[in-house]
Write a protein that holds these residues in place. Structure first.
Motif, PDB file in Angstrom:
ATOM      1  N   VAL A 198       0.852  -1.185   0.000  1.00  0.00           N
ATOM      2  CA  VAL A 198       0.000   0.000   0.000  1.00  0.00           C
ATOM      3  C   VAL A 198       0.887   1.233   0.000  1.00  0.00           C
ATOM      4  CG1 VAL A 198      -1.672   1.372   1.289  1.00  0.00           C
ATOM      5  CG2 VAL A 198      -1.942  -1.104   1.147  1.00  0.00           C
ATOM      6  N   HIS A 199       0.893   1.942  -1.107  1.00  0.00           N
ATOM      7  CA  HIS A 199       1.683   3.151  -1.178  1.00  0.00           C
ATOM      8  C   HIS A 199       0.812   4.358  -0.868  1.00  0.00           C
ATOM      9  CE1 HIS A 199       4.165   6.172  -3.735  1.00  0.00           C
ATOM     10  NE2 HIS A 199       4.401   6.303  -2.448  1.00  0.00           N
ATOM     11  N   GLN A 200      -0.083   4.757  -1.793  1.00  0.00           N
ATOM     12  CA  GLN A 200      -0.914   5.950  -1.605  1.00  0.00           C
ATOM     13  C   GLN A 200      -2.405   5.638  -1.591  1.00  0.00           C
ATOM     14  OE1 GLN A 200       0.469   9.547  -1.760  1.00  0.00           O
ATOM     15  NE2 GLN A 200       2.137   8.275  -1.020  1.00  0.00           N
ATOM     16  N   SER A 201      -2.796   4.389  -1.854  1.00  0.00           N
ATOM     17  CA  SER A 201      -4.222   4.067  -2.009  1.00  0.00           C
ATOM     18  C   SER A 201      -4.598   2.872  -1.139  1.00  0.00           C
ATOM     19  CB  SER A 201      -4.541   3.774  -3.484  1.00  0.00           C
ATOM     20  OG  SER A 201      -4.216   4.880  -4.300  1.00  0.00           O
ATOM     21  N   PRO A 202      -4.823   3.088   0.160  1.00  0.00           N
ATOM     22  CA  PRO A 202      -5.125   1.984   1.076  1.00  0.00           C
ATOM     23  C   PRO A 202      -6.383   1.219   0.677  1.00  0.00           C
ATOM     24  CG  PRO A 202      -4.597   3.987   2.280  1.00  0.00           C
ATOM     25  CD  PRO A 202      -4.753   4.379   0.849  1.00  0.00           C
ATOM     26  N   GLY A 203      -6.290  -0.081   0.720  1.00  0.00           N
ATOM     27  CA  GLY A 203      -7.420  -0.949   0.393  1.00  0.00           C
ATOM     28  C   GLY A 203      -7.418  -1.455  -1.018  1.00  0.00           C
ATOM     29  N   LEU A 204      -6.759  -0.751  -1.930  1.00  0.00           N
ATOM     30  CA  LEU A 204      -6.795  -1.141  -3.349  1.00  0.00           C
ATOM     31  C   LEU A 204      -5.964  -2.381  -3.629  1.00  0.00           C
ATOM     32  CD1 LEU A 204      -8.412   0.369  -5.626  1.00  0.00           C
ATOM     33  CD2 LEU A 204      -8.118   1.673  -3.535  1.00  0.00           C
ATOM     34  N   TRP A 205      -5.141  -2.809  -2.674  1.00  0.00           N
ATOM     35  CA  TRP A 205      -4.395  -4.058  -2.876  1.00  0.00           C
ATOM     36  C   TRP A 205      -5.343  -5.250  -3.012  1.00  0.00           C
ATOM     37  CZ3 TRP A 205      -4.984  -8.026   0.647  1.00  0.00           C
ATOM     38  CH2 TRP A 205      -5.519  -7.689   1.899  1.00  0.00           C
ATOM     39  N   ARG A 206      -6.585  -5.084  -2.537  1.00  0.00           N
ATOM     40  CA  ARG A 206      -7.563  -6.169  -2.616  1.00  0.00           C
ATOM     41  C   ARG A 206      -8.207  -6.284  -3.990  1.00  0.00           C
ATOM     42  NH1 ARG A 206     -11.842  -4.500   1.410  1.00  0.00           N
ATOM     43  NH2 ARG A 206     -11.274  -2.437   0.605  1.00  0.00           N
ATOM     44  N   HIS A 207      -8.018  -5.271  -4.834  1.00  0.00           N
ATOM     45  CA  HIS A 207      -8.624  -5.304  -6.163  1.00  0.00           C
ATOM     46  C   HIS A 207      -7.997  -6.435  -6.978  1.00  0.00           C
ATOM     47  CE1 HIS A 207      -9.801  -4.077 -10.219  1.00  0.00           C
ATOM     48  NE2 HIS A 207     -10.732  -3.321  -9.652  1.00  0.00           N
ATOM     49  N   ALA A 219     -10.228  11.448   4.975  1.00  0.00           N
ATOM     50  CA  ALA A 219     -10.119  10.004   4.723  1.00  0.00           C
ATOM     51  C   ALA A 219     -10.613   9.658   3.328  1.00  0.00           C
ATOM     52  CB  ALA A 219     -10.903   9.230   5.772  1.00  0.00           C
ATOM     53  N   GLU A 220     -11.727  10.290   2.911  1.00  0.00           N
ATOM     54  CA  GLU A 220     -12.267  10.002   1.583  1.00  0.00           C
ATOM     55  C   GLU A 220     -11.328  10.494   0.492  1.00  0.00           C
ATOM     56  OE1 GLU A 220     -16.027  11.954   1.755  1.00  0.00           O
ATOM     57  OE2 GLU A 220     -17.022  10.310   2.860  1.00  0.00           O
ATOM     58  N   PHE A 221     -10.788  11.698   0.684  1.00  0.00           N
ATOM     59  CA  PHE A 221      -9.885  12.255  -0.319  1.00  0.00           C
ATOM     60  C   PHE A 221      -8.613  11.426  -0.418  1.00  0.00           C
ATOM     61  CE2 PHE A 221      -6.569  14.911  -2.010  1.00  0.00           C
ATOM     62  CZ  PHE A 221      -7.195  15.673  -2.980  1.00  0.00           C
ATOM     63  N   GLY A 222      -8.054  11.042   0.742  1.00  0.00           N
ATOM     64  CA  GLY A 222      -6.790  10.314   0.747  1.00  0.00           C
ATOM     65  C   GLY A 222      -6.902   8.843   0.433  1.00  0.00           C
ATOM     66  N   GLY A 223      -8.098   8.349   0.200  1.00  0.00           N
ATOM     67  CA  GLY A 223      -8.273   6.926  -0.072  1.00  0.00           C
ATOM     68  C   GLY A 223      -7.643   6.473  -1.373  1.00  0.00           C
ATOM     69  N   ILE A 224      -7.571   7.365  -2.358  1.00  0.00           N
ATOM     70  CA  ILE A 224      -6.891   7.076  -3.629  1.00  0.00           C
ATOM     71  C   ILE A 224      -5.939   8.228  -3.911  1.00  0.00           C
ATOM     72  CG2 ILE A 224      -7.140   6.776  -6.117  1.00  0.00           C
ATOM     73  CD1 ILE A 224      -9.799   5.464  -5.687  1.00  0.00           C
ATOM     74  N   GLY A 225      -4.659   7.912  -3.991  1.00  0.00           N
ATOM     75  CA  GLY A 225      -3.685   8.920  -4.394  1.00  0.00           C
ATOM     76  C   GLY A 225      -3.126   9.779  -3.299  1.00  0.00           C
ATOM     77  N   GLY A 226      -3.442   9.504  -2.033  1.00  0.00           N
ATOM     78  CA  GLY A 226      -2.840  10.256  -0.943  1.00  0.00           C
ATOM     79  C   GLY A 226      -3.279  11.708  -0.927  1.00  0.00           C
ATOM     80  N   THR A 227      -2.317  12.631  -0.858  1.00  0.00           N
ATOM     81  CA  THR A 227      -2.638  14.055  -0.709  1.00  0.00           C
ATOM     82  C   THR A 227      -2.785  14.775  -2.044  1.00  0.00           C
ATOM     83  OG1 THR A 227      -0.281  14.597  -0.534  1.00  0.00           O
ATOM     84  CG2 THR A 227      -1.468  14.191   1.523  1.00  0.00           C
ATOM     85  N   GLY A 228      -2.735  14.045  -3.135  1.00  0.00           N
ATOM     86  CA  GLY A 228      -2.912  14.663  -4.449  1.00  0.00           C
ATOM     87  C   GLY A 228      -4.298  14.420  -5.014  1.00  0.00           C
ATOM     88  N   PRO A 229      -4.714  15.220  -5.990  1.00  0.00           N
ATOM     89  CA  PRO A 229      -6.042  15.057  -6.593  1.00  0.00           C
ATOM     90  C   PRO A 229      -6.106  13.826  -7.500  1.00  0.00           C
ATOM     91  CG  PRO A 229      -4.813  16.736  -7.760  1.00  0.00           C
ATOM     92  CD  PRO A 229      -3.969  16.350  -6.583  1.00  0.00           C
ATOM     93  N   LEU A 246       2.964  10.696 -10.872  1.00  0.00           N
ATOM     94  CA  LEU A 246       1.717   9.946 -10.994  1.00  0.00           C
ATOM     95  C   LEU A 246       1.674   8.769 -10.032  1.00  0.00           C
ATOM     96  CD1 LEU A 246       1.492   9.989 -14.894  1.00  0.00           C
ATOM     97  CD2 LEU A 246       0.107  11.333 -13.298  1.00  0.00           C
ATOM     98  N   ALA A 247       0.770   8.864  -9.055  1.00  0.00           N
ATOM     99  CA  ALA A 247       0.495   7.742  -8.170  1.00  0.00           C
ATOM    100  C   ALA A 247      -0.455   6.783  -8.873  1.00  0.00           C
ATOM    101  CB  ALA A 247      -0.103   8.245  -6.856  1.00  0.00           C
ATOM    102  N   TYR A 248      -0.638   5.615  -8.286  1.00  0.00           N
ATOM    103  CA  TYR A 248      -1.519   4.634  -8.917  1.00  0.00           C
ATOM    104  C   TYR A 248      -2.687   4.282  -7.999  1.00  0.00           C
ATOM    105  CZ  TYR A 248       0.907   1.154  -5.996  1.00  0.00           C
ATOM    106  OH  TYR A 248       1.432   0.456  -4.937  1.00  0.00           O
ATOM    107  N   ALA A 249      -3.786   3.879  -8.623  1.00  0.00           N
ATOM    108  CA  ALA A 249      -4.875   3.248  -7.887  1.00  0.00           C
ATOM    109  C   ALA A 249      -4.613   1.748  -7.813  1.00  0.00           C
ATOM    110  CB  ALA A 249      -6.213   3.536  -8.550  1.00  0.00           C
ATOM    111  N   VAL A 250      -4.371   1.135  -8.977  1.00  0.00           N
ATOM    112  CA  VAL A 250      -3.919  -0.252  -9.031  1.00  0.00           C
ATOM    113  C   VAL A 250      -2.670  -0.291  -9.903  1.00  0.00           C
ATOM    114  CG1 VAL A 250      -6.236  -1.196  -8.731  1.00  0.00           C
ATOM    115  CG2 VAL A 250      -5.355  -0.843 -11.037  1.00  0.00           C
ATOM    116  N   THR A 251      -1.790  -1.210  -9.589  1.00  0.00           N
ATOM    117  CA  THR A 251      -0.535  -1.289 -10.332  1.00  0.00           C
ATOM    118  C   THR A 251      -0.343  -2.684 -10.913  1.00  0.00           C
ATOM    119  OG1 THR A 251       1.855  -0.957 -10.196  1.00  0.00           O
ATOM    120  CG2 THR A 251       0.810  -1.833  -8.241  1.00  0.00           C
ATOM    121  N   PRO A 252       0.178  -2.779 -12.141  1.00  0.00           N
ATOM    122  CA  PRO A 252       0.612  -1.683 -13.018  1.00  0.00           C
ATOM    123  C   PRO A 252      -0.505  -1.116 -13.890  1.00  0.00           C
ATOM    124  CG  PRO A 252       1.174  -3.760 -14.038  1.00  0.00           C
ATOM    125  CD  PRO A 252       0.540  -4.108 -12.714  1.00  0.00           C
ATOM    126  N   GLY A 253      -1.750  -1.505 -13.620  1.00  0.00           N
ATOM    127  CA  GLY A 253      -2.855  -1.133 -14.497  1.00  0.00           C
ATOM    128  C   GLY A 253      -3.030   0.359 -14.690  1.00  0.00           C
TER     129      GLY A 253
END
Length: 467
Positions: free
Chosen positions: A16-25, A364-374, A401-408
Motif C-alpha cells: 500500500v503506497h498511496q491508495s489503502p485498500g486497493l491491494w484487494r482489487h 479520509a475520503e480524499f486520501g483513499g486514492i492517491g494520498g494528498t494529491g487530486p 503519478l500515483a496509482y490506484a492499481v498497479t501496473p494497471g
C-alpha cells in the motif's frame, strides 16, 4: 508556446503506497513488490510511455501515530511491510536505456561517507540515470529505532534541515571535489591506474561529521545525482530552492498548488537560482479508459475498495496528528506538526470554493486514492484536457503519478493519455539521449549556480597531507 507536460511514476516497494485498500482489487499486482520481475516489467512499461523516470518512495519507520499504535498500519498494509528500494535500480536499469530512477533515502539514518559510494555506484551502473530524493525523515518511529545509546537525535522540523545541509555539504565535497576529471589514467604501459596527485582528501570537519579522506569511487557520469526534494514548508522550500533540481509537490486544489509553486519560485530567486533551474512535478492520480463512461465506472469500482482507516493511518503519519482522537465530522484545523508541514497546510483553511474547513471524514475520503494529491478521471482526451488546465493554472512542469492499481493505472496512462498528448505536441515521442540531468536540463553536471558546483575545484591536502 506549446506546453511540455512531463510524467514521472510514483511507486514504493510495498503493498500500500498511496491508495489503502486497493491491494484487494483483483487487478492490482502490488503484492508482487518482492518479485524482481514486477519492477523490471514496470520499468519497461514506463519507458515505452517516455516517462522521465520512476520515483521510489521509502520510509524506515511505522505509521504508528494513528491510535498511538502500528496496528492499523499493519492491518491495512499502509507502507508496511516495505523493502529497500536501492537494489531495485540495477535490475530496472539493465532492462531499460533511458528511464530515470529517483531514490528516496533519509539524511538522518546513514553516515554520508558510505552513502556517497552507494550513490556513485548506482550512477555508474545506470549510465548516469540516477536521482536522489533527499528526505529528512518525519516518522518518530524511525528515529527511535536508530538512536545512539542514551541519545535520540532531535526531531525538530527545522533542525532536521540544518542537519541535512551539512550532510549534503559532505556529499558534494566527495562527489565533486575529491577526484579530478582526468585522475583515472588506466595506462597499462606505466602500470598507473590513478594519478595520486589528482585525488584529494575533502577535509570536512563540521558540527556533526568529520570526513577527512577521499571519495573511494571514481567520478560517475553525473558525479552528483539529480537532486530531488519534496519539502514545501517554509524551511523545506528554502532547502529545496538551494539544493533541488526536481521538486515534488502535493496539494488538493489548484489554488493551493499554485501557491506552493509561487513560494518556491520566490525562494529560488532568493537563493540565486531561477524557476528554470528546477522541474516541478505535482502529485496526481489518473484513472482513465477507452471512453468517459469506462473511466468513470472504473473510478467508482476503485473507490469501493478504499480503506478509510488505512487512509487515516497514512494521513496521521504525514501530518503528525492522531486522527483516531477526532470525530469524523471534526474540522482539520489548528494543527501544529513536526511531520510534513506542507501536508498540514494543504488541508487547512479551505476545503474548496465554499471556504469550509476539511473534516476528518473528508480527509479520509480524499486520501483513499492517491494520498494528498487530486484524482483526475476521464477518457484519454478528457484527462489530457484536465492536465493542461492544471499546468496552466499552477505553473507545474508535470506530474508525479500515483496509482490506484498497479501496473494497471500506469498501463492505462501509456495507452490512453500519452498518445493524445503526443498528438497535441505536448509530450515527447522519444527520449533525449544521455544522463538524467541531460534529459532534464541539457547538461550532465550541476550548473554553476548550484551549491555542489562550489566544490568542483579539488580540495588540496592540508598540513602536508599526502595520499
Amino acid at each position: 508556446m506549446t506546453r511540455r507536460i512531463r510524467f514521472n511514476a510514483f511507486d514504493m516497494s510495498c503493498v500500500v503506497h498511496q491508495s489503502p485498500g486497493l491491494w484487494r482489487h483483483p487487478e492490482d499486482q502490488s503484492h508482487r513488490y518482492t518479485d524482481l520481475r514486477y519492477w523490471t516489467d514496470l520499468a519497461q512499461l514506463l519507458e515505452r510511455g517516455i516517462f522521465d523516470g520512476i520515483f521510489i518512495a521509502d520510509v524506515l519507520g511505522l505509521y504508528d501515530i494513528y491510535g498511538s499504535s502500528p496496528d492499523q498500519a499493519l492491518r491495512s498494509g499502509a507502507q508496511v511491510p516495505v523493502t529497500d528500494p536501492l537494489p531495485l535500480v540495477s535490475a530496472m536499469a539493465a532492462v531499460t536505456d533511458n528511464l530515470g530512477f529517483g531514490l528516496t533515502t533519509g539524511t538522518a539514518f546513514e553516515h554520508p561517507f558510505p552513502f556517497a559510494r552507494r550513490i556513485s555506484t548506482l550512477d555508474h551502473l545506470t549510465d548516469g540515470r540516477l536521482g536522489w530524493n533527499v528526505v529528512t525523515g518525519y516518522l518518530p518511529s524511525a528515529a527511535e529505532n536508530l538512536q545512539s545509546r542514551g541519545q535520540l537525535d532531535t526531531f525538530d522540523h527545522d533542525a532536521r534541515y540544518d542537519h541535512a545541509d551539512e550532510y549534503l555539504e559532505v556529499l558534494y565535497k566527495l562527489w565533486e571535489g575529491s577526484w579530478e576529471d582526468d585522475a583515472v589514467i588506466a595506462d597499462p604501459l606505466t602500470g598507473v591506474y590513478t594519478d595520486p596527485s589528482k585525488v584529494h582528501p575533502v577535509n570536512h570537519h563540521g558540527a556533526r561529521y568529520t570526513v577527512p579522506g577521499i571519495h573511494v569511487t571514481e567520478p560517475s557520469p553525473q558525479r552528483t545525482p539529480v537532486i530531488f526534494q519534496a519539502g514545501a514548508s517554509s524551511r523545506g522550500s528554502a532547502f529545496a530552492a538551494t539544493h533541488a533540481e526536481a521538486v515534488f509537490v502535493a496539494a488538493p486544489t489548484r489554488e493551493k498548488l499554485a501557491a506552493v509553486v509561487n513560494t518556491l519560485t520566490t525562494k529560488l530567486e532568493e537563493a540565486g537560482r531561477s524557476r528554470s533551474d528546477v522541474v516541478i512535478y505535482a502529485l496526481l492520480t489518473v484513472i482513465t479508459g477507452a471512453t468517459e463512461e469506462e473511466a468513470q465506472a472504473k473510478a467508482a469500482e476503485y473507490r469501493s475498495y478504499v480503506d478509510p482507516e488505512g487512509a487515516l493511518a497514512l494521513m496521521s503519519g504525514w501530518m503528525g496528528v492522531d486522527f483516531s482522537r477526532f470525530d469524523l465530522d471534526d474540522p482539520v484545523a489548528g494543527i501544529e506538526s513536526n511531520a510534513i508541514q506542507s501536508a498540514v497546510a494543504a488541508f487547512q483553511r479551505s476545503a474548496g470554493e465554499d471556504g469550509r474547513e476539511w473534516t476528518v471524514r473528508e480527509l479520509a475520503e480524499f486520501g483513499g486514492i492517491g494520498g494528498t494529491g487530486p484524482v483526475v478521471v476521464g477518457s484519454g482526451e478528457s484527462v489530457a484536457d484536465q492536465l493542461e488546465e492544471w499546468v496552466d493554472a499552477t505553473g507545474v512542469d508535470g506530474f508525479n503519478l500515483a496509482y490506484a492499481v498497479t501496473p494497471g493505472t500506469f498501463r492505462d496512462i501509456v495507452e490512453y493519455v500519452v498518445p493524445v498528448l503526443q498528438a497535441r505536441g505536448e509530450y515527447p515521442e522519444e527520449y533525449t539521449p544521455g544522463t538524467l540531468r541531460r534529459k532534464l536540463f541539457g547538461s550532465d553536471r550541476v550548473p554553476d549556480n548550484h551549491p555542489a558546483a562550489a566544490y568542483r575545484t579539488a580540495v588540496p591536502a592540508q598540513s602536508g597531507e599526502t595520499l
